[in-house]
Design a protein around this motif. Structure first.
Motif, PDB file in Angstrom:
ATOM      1  N   LEU A 183       0.826  -1.215   0.000  1.00 12.61           N
ATOM      2  CA  LEU A 183       0.000   0.000   0.000  1.00 12.61           C
ATOM      3  C   LEU A 183       0.859   1.264   0.000  1.00 12.61           C
ATOM      4  CD1 LEU A 183      -2.818  -1.005   2.526  1.00 12.61           C
ATOM      5  CD2 LEU A 183      -3.050  -0.710   0.052  1.00 12.61           C
ATOM      6  N   LEU A 184       2.005   1.195   0.677  1.00  9.13           N
ATOM      7  CA  LEU A 184       2.856   2.381   0.732  1.00  9.13           C
ATOM      8  C   LEU A 184       3.374   2.758  -0.653  1.00  9.13           C
ATOM      9  CD1 LEU A 184       3.810   4.175   3.093  1.00  9.13           C
ATOM     10  CD2 LEU A 184       5.984   2.969   2.997  1.00  9.13           C
ATOM     11  N   GLY A 185       3.479   1.767  -1.534  1.00 11.24           N
ATOM     12  CA  GLY A 185       3.901   2.064  -2.907  1.00 11.24           C
ATOM     13  C   GLY A 185       2.908   2.925  -3.656  1.00 11.24           C
ATOM     14  N   LEU A 186       1.666   3.024  -3.159  1.00 13.24           N
ATOM     15  CA  LEU A 186       0.659   3.863  -3.814  1.00 13.24           C
ATOM     16  C   LEU A 186       0.927   5.350  -3.616  1.00 13.24           C
ATOM     17  CD1 LEU A 186      -2.533   1.867  -2.751  1.00 13.24           C
ATOM     18  CD2 LEU A 186      -1.571   2.005  -5.064  1.00 13.24           C
ATOM     19  N   ALA A 187       1.630   5.681  -2.533  1.00 10.57           N
ATOM     20  CA  ALA A 187       1.864   7.093  -2.215  1.00 10.57           C
ATOM     21  C   ALA A 187       2.940   7.649  -3.149  1.00 10.57           C
ATOM     22  CB  ALA A 187       2.286   7.249  -0.766  1.00 10.57           C
ATOM     23  N   GLU A 188       2.590   8.712  -3.871  1.00 13.24           N
ATOM     24  CA  GLU A 188       3.549   9.350  -4.772  1.00 13.24           C
ATOM     25  C   GLU A 188       4.425  10.314  -3.973  1.00 13.24           C
ATOM     26  OE1 GLU A 188       3.847   8.593  -7.871  1.00 13.24           O
ATOM     27  OE2 GLU A 188       1.965   7.618  -8.426  1.00 13.24           O
ATOM     28  N   GLY A 189       5.548  10.708  -4.578  1.00  9.86           N
ATOM     29  CA  GLY A 189       6.407  11.704  -3.937  1.00  9.86           C
ATOM     30  C   GLY A 189       7.825  11.198  -3.796  1.00  9.86           C
ATOM     31  N   PRO A 190       8.793  12.119  -3.748  1.00  6.54           N
ATOM     32  CA  PRO A 190      10.206  11.728  -3.659  1.00  6.54           C
ATOM     33  C   PRO A 190      10.571  11.071  -2.336  1.00  6.54           C
ATOM     34  CG  PRO A 190       9.973  14.094  -3.444  1.00  6.54           C
ATOM     35  CD  PRO A 190       8.621  13.577  -3.809  1.00  6.54           C
ATOM     36  N   ASP A 191       9.968  11.522  -1.230  1.00  6.85           N
ATOM     37  CA  ASP A 191      10.124  10.854   0.059  1.00  6.85           C
ATOM     38  C   ASP A 191       8.854  11.108   0.862  1.00  6.85           C
ATOM     39  OD1 ASP A 191      10.323  13.450   1.078  1.00  6.85           O
ATOM     40  OD2 ASP A 191      12.493  13.378   1.235  1.00  6.85           O
TER      41      ASP A 191
ATOM     42  N   PHE B  38       8.255  -3.358  -7.549  1.00  2.03           N
ATOM     43  CA  PHE B  38       7.994  -4.679  -6.989  1.00  2.03           C
ATOM     44  C   PHE B  38       6.828  -4.605  -5.994  1.00  2.03           C
ATOM     45  CE2 PHE B  38       8.709  -7.905  -3.704  1.00  2.03           C
ATOM     46  CZ  PHE B  38       8.827  -9.055  -4.461  1.00  2.03           C
ATOM     47  N   ALA B  39       6.818  -3.565  -5.140  1.00  2.00           N
ATOM     48  CA  ALA B  39       5.748  -3.411  -4.155  1.00  2.00           C
ATOM     49  C   ALA B  39       4.388  -3.273  -4.838  1.00  2.00           C
ATOM     50  CB  ALA B  39       6.028  -2.186  -3.276  1.00  2.00           C
ATOM     51  N   LEU B  40       4.335  -2.492  -5.911  1.00  3.28           N
ATOM     52  CA  LEU B  40       3.057  -2.314  -6.617  1.00  3.28           C
ATOM     53  C   LEU B  40       2.611  -3.598  -7.305  1.00  3.28           C
ATOM     54  CD1 LEU B  40       3.645   1.261  -8.113  1.00  3.28           C
ATOM     55  CD2 LEU B  40       2.103   0.618  -6.237  1.00  3.28           C
ATOM     56  N   GLU B  41       3.549  -4.381  -7.832  1.00  3.68           N
ATOM     57  CA  GLU B  41       3.189  -5.665  -8.435  1.00  3.68           C
ATOM     58  C   GLU B  41       2.569  -6.593  -7.393  1.00  3.68           C
ATOM     59  OE1 GLU B  41       6.675  -7.202 -10.218  1.00  3.68           O
ATOM     60  OE2 GLU B  41       6.771  -5.661 -11.779  1.00  3.68           O
ATOM     61  N   LYS B  42       3.189  -6.684  -6.225  1.00  2.00           N
ATOM     62  CA  LYS B  42       2.660  -7.523  -5.164  1.00  2.00           C
ATOM     63  C   LYS B  42       1.309  -7.015  -4.676  1.00  2.00           C
ATOM     64  CE  LYS B  42       5.902 -10.607  -4.807  1.00  2.00           C
ATOM     65  NZ  LYS B  42       5.601 -12.032  -5.111  1.00  2.00           N
ATOM     66  N   LEU B  43       1.184  -5.692  -4.603  1.00  2.00           N
ATOM     67  CA  LEU B  43      -0.073  -5.091  -4.161  1.00  2.00           C
ATOM     68  C   LEU B  43      -1.205  -5.464  -5.110  1.00  2.00           C
ATOM     69  CD1 LEU B  43      -1.536  -2.983  -2.288  1.00  2.00           C
ATOM     70  CD2 LEU B  43      -0.932  -1.283  -4.007  1.00  2.00           C
ATOM     71  N   ASN B  44      -0.981  -5.305  -6.399  1.00  2.00           N
ATOM     72  CA  ASN B  44      -2.031  -5.596  -7.380  1.00  2.00           C
ATOM     73  C   ASN B  44      -2.425  -7.065  -7.366  1.00  2.00           C
ATOM     74  OD1 ASN B  44      -2.065  -2.928  -8.226  1.00  2.00           O
ATOM     75  ND2 ASN B  44      -0.508  -3.260  -9.801  1.00  2.00           N
ATOM     76  N   ALA B  45      -1.483  -7.920  -6.992  1.00  2.00           N
ATOM     77  CA  ALA B  45      -1.778  -9.347  -6.976  1.00  2.00           C
ATOM     78  C   ALA B  45      -2.478  -9.790  -5.691  1.00  2.00           C
ATOM     79  CB  ALA B  45      -0.484 -10.143  -7.155  1.00  2.00           C
ATOM     80  N   GLU B  46      -2.279  -9.047  -4.603  1.00  2.00           N
ATOM     81  CA  GLU B  46      -2.712  -9.542  -3.298  1.00  2.00           C
ATOM     82  C   GLU B  46      -3.789  -8.701  -2.621  1.00  2.00           C
ATOM     83  OE1 GLU B  46       0.773  -9.933  -0.905  1.00  2.00           O
ATOM     84  OE2 GLU B  46       1.778 -11.302  -2.288  1.00  2.00           O
ATOM     85  N   VAL B  47      -3.970  -7.426  -3.016  1.00  2.00           N
ATOM     86  CA  VAL B  47      -4.895  -6.526  -2.318  1.00  2.00           C
ATOM     87  C   VAL B  47      -6.030  -6.131  -3.253  1.00  2.00           C
ATOM     88  CG1 VAL B  47      -5.118  -4.315  -1.113  1.00  2.00           C
ATOM     89  CG2 VAL B  47      -3.027  -5.662  -0.861  1.00  2.00           C
ATOM     90  N   PRO B  48      -7.289  -6.227  -2.809  1.00  2.00           N
ATOM     91  CA  PRO B  48      -8.436  -5.909  -3.676  1.00  2.00           C
ATOM     92  C   PRO B  48      -8.429  -4.430  -4.101  1.00  2.00           C
ATOM     93  CG  PRO B  48      -9.133  -7.080  -1.694  1.00  2.00           C
ATOM     94  CD  PRO B  48      -7.702  -6.721  -1.504  1.00  2.00           C
ATOM     95  N   PRO B  49      -8.995  -4.115  -5.289  1.00  2.00           N
ATOM     96  CA  PRO B  49      -8.992  -2.731  -5.791  1.00  2.00           C
ATOM     97  C   PRO B  49      -9.666  -1.735  -4.848  1.00  2.00           C
ATOM     98  CG  PRO B  49      -9.583  -4.258  -7.526  1.00  2.00           C
ATOM     99  CD  PRO B  49      -9.537  -5.063  -6.274  1.00  2.00           C
ATOM    100  N   ASP B  50     -10.789  -2.124  -4.190  1.00  2.00           N
ATOM    101  CA  ASP B  50     -11.482  -1.158  -3.329  1.00  2.00           C
ATOM    102  C   ASP B  50     -10.635  -0.804  -2.111  1.00  2.00           C
ATOM    103  OD1 ASP B  50     -11.749  -3.744  -2.323  1.00  2.00           O
ATOM    104  OD2 ASP B  50     -13.646  -3.283  -1.302  1.00  2.00           O
TER     105      ASP B  50
END
Length: 991
Positions: free
Chosen positions: A540-548, A600-612
């Motif tokens: 989920l943290l990979g969803l947050a945009e920004g440099p840090d 990698f985090a976003l790939e795992k997120l899309n595979a394991e966490v529901p869209p809602d």
């Protein structure tokens, strides 16, 4: 270009640097050899008779030929013809026993330099140290290099050396004066560079020691002494002089006499010459790298003998540590670039790489150019950037570049600067660039890093397995750190078992490229070993945009309201899946992903966490940014005043973060600038239109106060697309109203009127009082600028009615401040004064500090109109201190000009001149050529009254040319009328 003054059609002669002649039609080339030597000698002795014997001795050091005198005559004759053919009016007359070159006033830079030094000495005697500093700095700025550089004639070099000594003496003079004014922090970088260049000058070293001591850097002050003593003993066999020895003793004993003086409170004290940004990312404490590569890059970047900007392009595959190496090199060479280091992540591997124009906008802001002065077009920004960098020693680091076209506009043009670029591609189209490749770690480096993380004893116990592990990860630093962190978290695991696990994971991913396969295998092993909560947070943290990211984001994505959400991130940090980038003054950490780790985090997120669940997490993060931005705006304005808000979700971070925001809201805004812009973009792309427009217009508090006009426009255009696509009528109107204010800041009145009129129509349909008020306030300003005072008053009255309906008292105070200019023009001075006092009471009552300088400046202007010039002088002086404290360089220029005007009205022409000179310097420092031209016109009559009619005419002529070049016909005509009056006044004086 030097600061020598001249009238149109006159010629300029320069010897403070390479010899140059600028004629009416441009530069004039003089044949190298005897003609240049004779011309240089005549210029150095301008208006004095130079004997033929002296010229002969200069041309032929020993045994001149029998025809020497005839050759001198021929040389002078050819020189006369050369200059005459170029239209240069330079009389070289025959005067026994030789020749005399006749020069007019202010046409030779050496004379201007001497004149400025003499003026500075007078200013020092009068106790006007700040003005003396400005005068000395302007004198030193005339120099373009060593006097007569390029000429090797021994006799001329001896004369030139004396002038070079005068340059250094003048530099030392103003640095010591700066110390007296309490500006030790500002001069440390400059004097460090000078001591490096002139290591034997004890006076410079004493300035450096005292500046460091007063800045609380006693150890560095003493080290500067020890370095100087070592040089003197080694090179000359001498101990330092008494001054340095006594200064060292005083520093060691903590002598109170060395304490800094009270900073000067003189109204004419100038701001620092220019900004010196320090933007490099933090260095890595346990850095390991290829020393040969680093030394190669250092030699290119910091080499002192290059003739062009030094450029290094550092290439390497993903995970090789290019950014880490670049940051390390940047810190190693930083002391060679005392004027600052610029840094930008060009995002070359992202879907939307950074545009060169946007990067230049950021760099120009960092270099001290206010947003309203920064041009819109790329070409104009490049020109301004290279002009600013021409006289600076600055390092530019461009991380993650994608193409040459992204890099080329960001290259300075001066050999005093250097550029370090990182990229995955070979940017062979970057001219003059040295290509270096960041290789993976060899076995020794890899084992060293492994030992630092898991312990050298553990490595030595299983050395064969450690070597196999290093070989398995291919020496990639990122993969090695991740695997090592996993081992450190599992001390009971053997290195041999990790080799087996990693080999199995690599086999499963063998369809990937080697480097990517190794990193993903490392990540997969670590990811599979984490608990479920940490795996969910990692994704989920990979969803947050920004440099840090600040720690509260972890709480937002998990909807965890615990007081210390950063604790949730520690398991990810422990296993190297998340980096800690900085520690804020509050003690809170900042975090970021490596690019490949985030993918990698976003790939795992899309595979394991529901869209809602993913969508709700994004909404909470956006709600957190919106809640904090709202708190920041309230702290600046004293409440939810002068802004529109929507109905989007707010997610309030813990109180510790809110307290950071309210302690210094503008500093918080500035620190989170990139994250706020990314959040607005993410809200637009994710379809959160209500949060998107609300966050965009709330962030205007930052964009307007800090001059981030590019961010203002870019975020609003994205938000506008989102609201229009969603049919969000109120959000669209709010954004159009805000864009209208942006266009006003840029002086684009047509675009402003169009946007404001469209927004006003929507707010009228919605009967939104605050929206109506904001539009009418700005339309009133446009009417005022157009000379429609009746229309302006009507709009201001309607705006105040709407603001009263909305209970927006700060908005009312702002409109009252705007309205007083029209009242003054109509002679309603008492009414204007009363309204300004009401505005000040409002601002003081709610704590809206930013409104005070504007209202007080208006009071000063009203006092001028009422003939209360002494009161106006006091008011303007007070406001000048306020704008300097807030580092408002545009406001500083306005106040200095106001002080010059009122001083002239009081008959204090000396003070008026000082204020106008300071105002002119402030405008020129930010490259506001039109503003500088207006001040030249103001300054000219003062100079004429002080007997400097020639310079006064030159200033107005210069201003008229600027106005003419920009199509400002009314201003050009007014300037030429002033020039005519100056000429008439001069004639009357002669009669």
């Amino acid at each position: 270009m030097s600061a020598v003054l001249r009238r149109p059609g006159d010629s300029v002669f320069r010897i403070l640097g390479p010899i140059e002649i600028e004629g009416p039609s441009g530069p004039v080339w003089v044949t190298p050899g005897r003609q240049q030597v004779v011309l240089a000698l005549l210029l150095m002795e301008a208006n004095q008779v130079v004997s033929t014997d002296q010229i002969v001795d200069t041309l032929w050091d020993q045994l001149p030929p029998e025809t020497a005198r005839t050759q001198v005559q021929i040389c002078v004759s050819r020189l006369r013809k050369k200059l005459a053919d170029a239209g240069v009016d330079l009389p070289i007359v025959t005067r026994m026993p030789g020749y005399q070159l006749l020069l007019g006033e202010n046409t030779l830079d050496m004379h201007v330099f001497s004149g400025k030094l003499a003026e500075a000495r007078v200013l020092v005697r009068e106790g006007r140290a700040a003005d003396a500093v400005t005068m000395l700095r302007s004198a030193v700025a005339l120099w373009r290099g060593p006097c007569l550089s390029g000429l090797s004639n021994p006799a001329l070099r001896s004369r030139a050396a004396r002038l070079d000594e005068d340059l250094l003496t003048a530099t030392e003079d103003y640095l010591e004066l700066e110390l007296e004014l309490g500006r030790h922090h500002q001069i440390i970088g400059e004097v460090t560079r000078l001591v490096h260049e002139h290591s034997m000058r004890e006076r410079l070293r004493a300035v450096l020691m005292l500046a460091l001591h007063r800045a609380g850097r006693q150890a560095e002050a003493l080290e500067a002494y020890r370095t100087g003593r070592h040089l003197l003993v080694e090179e000359l066999g001498l101990e330092p002089g008494e001054r340095l020895r006594l200064l060292e003793s005083a520093i060691l004993s903590g002598d109170a006499a060395l304490a800094q003086p009270e900073p000067s409170r003189s109204a004419a004290t100038p701001a620092p010459a220019f900004e010196r940004p320090r933007q490099l990312p933090a260095d890595t404490a346990d850095f390991i790298g290829n020393e040969t590569l680093i030394r190669t890059a250092e030699a290119v970047l910091a080499g002192g003998d290059r003739t062009a900007v030094g450029v290094v392009v550092m290439i390497g595959r993903p995970g090789s540590g290019k950014t880490t190496v670049a940051a390390h090199i940047g810190h190693r060479v930083a002391d060679r670039f005392p004027d600052g280091q610029l840094y930008c992540d060009l995002r070359g591997t992202r879907e939307e790489p950074a545009a060169a124009a946007d990067v230049l906008g950021r760099f120009l802001l960092a270099l001290g150019i206010p947003g309203p002065v920064i041009p819109v077009g790329l070409d104009e920004r490049v020109e301004m950037y290279r002009t600013l960098m021409a006289e600076r020693h600055t390092l530019v680091v461009l991380d993650d570049a994608s193409t040459e076209s992204q890099v080329l506009p960001l290259l300075p043009g001066s050999n005093t600067c250097a550029v370090l670029v990182t990229s995955r591609s070979r940017l062979t189209g970057v001219p003059g660039a040295r290509q270096v490749e960041v290789e993976v770690f060899d076995q020794s480096q890899s084992l060293d890093l492994l030992g630092r993380i898991i312990g050298a004893e553990r490595v030595s116990r299983e050395l064969e397995a450690a070597v196999a592990l290093v070989r398995t990860v291919g020496g990639l630093p990122l993969a090695l750190r991740i695997i090592a962190a996993r081992l450190a978290a599992r001390p009971h695991w053997s290195l041999a078992s990790m080799v087996h696990r990693l080999a199995s994971e690599r086999h499963r991913l063998d369809e990937l490229a080697h480097g990517e396969m190794t990193i993903r295998a490392s990540l997969s092993l670590t990811h599979n070993g984490m608990d479920q909560r940490s795996r969910t947070l990692f994704g989920l943290l990979g969803l947050a945009e920004g440099p840090d990211l600040p720690g509260w984001v972890a709480g937002a994505v998990l909807d965890d309201d615990s007081r210390y959400p950063s604790d949730l991130l520690e398991p990810l940090v422990d296993v190297q899946m998340l980096d800690v980038t900085t520690v804020e003054r509050s003690g809170e950490f900042r975090y970021r992903y490596q690019d490949m780790v985030r993918l990698f985090a976003l790939e795992k997120l899309n595979a394991e966490v529901p869209p809602d669940m993913r969508r709700r997490a994004v909404e909470r993060v956006l709600g957190g940014w919106l809640a904090l931005a709202e708190q920041a705006h309230r702290s600046v304005y004293g409440g939810d005043y002068a802004v529109l808000h929507g109905t989007a979700l707010r997610w309030l971070p813990p109180s510790t973060y809110v307290e950071q925001v309210t302690a210094d809201p503008l500093e918080w805004f500035d620190g989170e600038q990139a994250n706020l812009c990314e959040a607005i973009s993410q809200a637009a792309e994710a379809g959160f239109d209500e949060a998107c427009w609300d966050l965009a217009v709330t962030a205007v508090t930052l964009f307007e106060s800090h001059g981030y006009l590019d961010d203002w426009e870019k975020t609003h255009e994205k938000a506008l697309q989102a609201t229009k696509a969603a049919g969000n009528v109120r959000g669209t109107a709010a954004l159009l109203s805000s864009l209208g204010t942006l266009h006003i800041n840029r002086g684009q009145t047509g675009r402003a009127r169009e946007a404001l009129t469209a927004a006003l129509a929507t707010f009228e349909e919605l009967d939104d009082p605050r929206g109506l008020a904001l539009c009418r306030r700005d339309l009133g300003l446009l009417a005022r600028w157009a000379g429609d005072d009746d229309g302006a008053l009507a709009l201001y009255a309607a705006a105040m009615h709407d603001l009263d309906r909305a209970k927006d008292i700060v908005g009312r105070g702002i409109v009252l401040t705007h309205r007083t200019e029209v009242l003054c023009r109509r002679g309603l001075v008492d009414e204007a004064t009363a309204q300004l006092h009401e505005a000040i009471m409002i601002f003081e009552g709610v704590g809206y500090r930013n409104g005070m300088p504007h209202a007080l400046r208006r009071i000063g202007q009203v006092q001028v109109r009422a003939g209360r010039h002494d009161d106006a002088l006091t008011t303007f002086t007070r406001v000048l201190g306020m704008v300097r404290e807030s580092r408002d360089v545009i406001g500083e220029g306005h106040l200095l000009r106001n002080l010059g005007e009122v001083s002239a009205l009081l008959g204090h022409d000396g003070d008026a001149r000082a204020y106008f000179e300071q105002a002119l310097a402030a405008r020129e420092r930010i490259m506001d050529h039109v503003g500088a031209a207006a001040i030249r016109v103001d300054l000219a009559p003062v100079l004429a009254r002080l007997g400097e009619s020639s310079r006064a005419s030159e200033l107005v002529s210069h201003a008229a040319r600027i106005f003419g070049d920009r199509g400002m016909e009314r201003e050009r005509v007014a300037a030429e009328e002033t020039l005519t009056c100056l000429g008439a006044g001069h004639q009357r004086t002669l009669l």
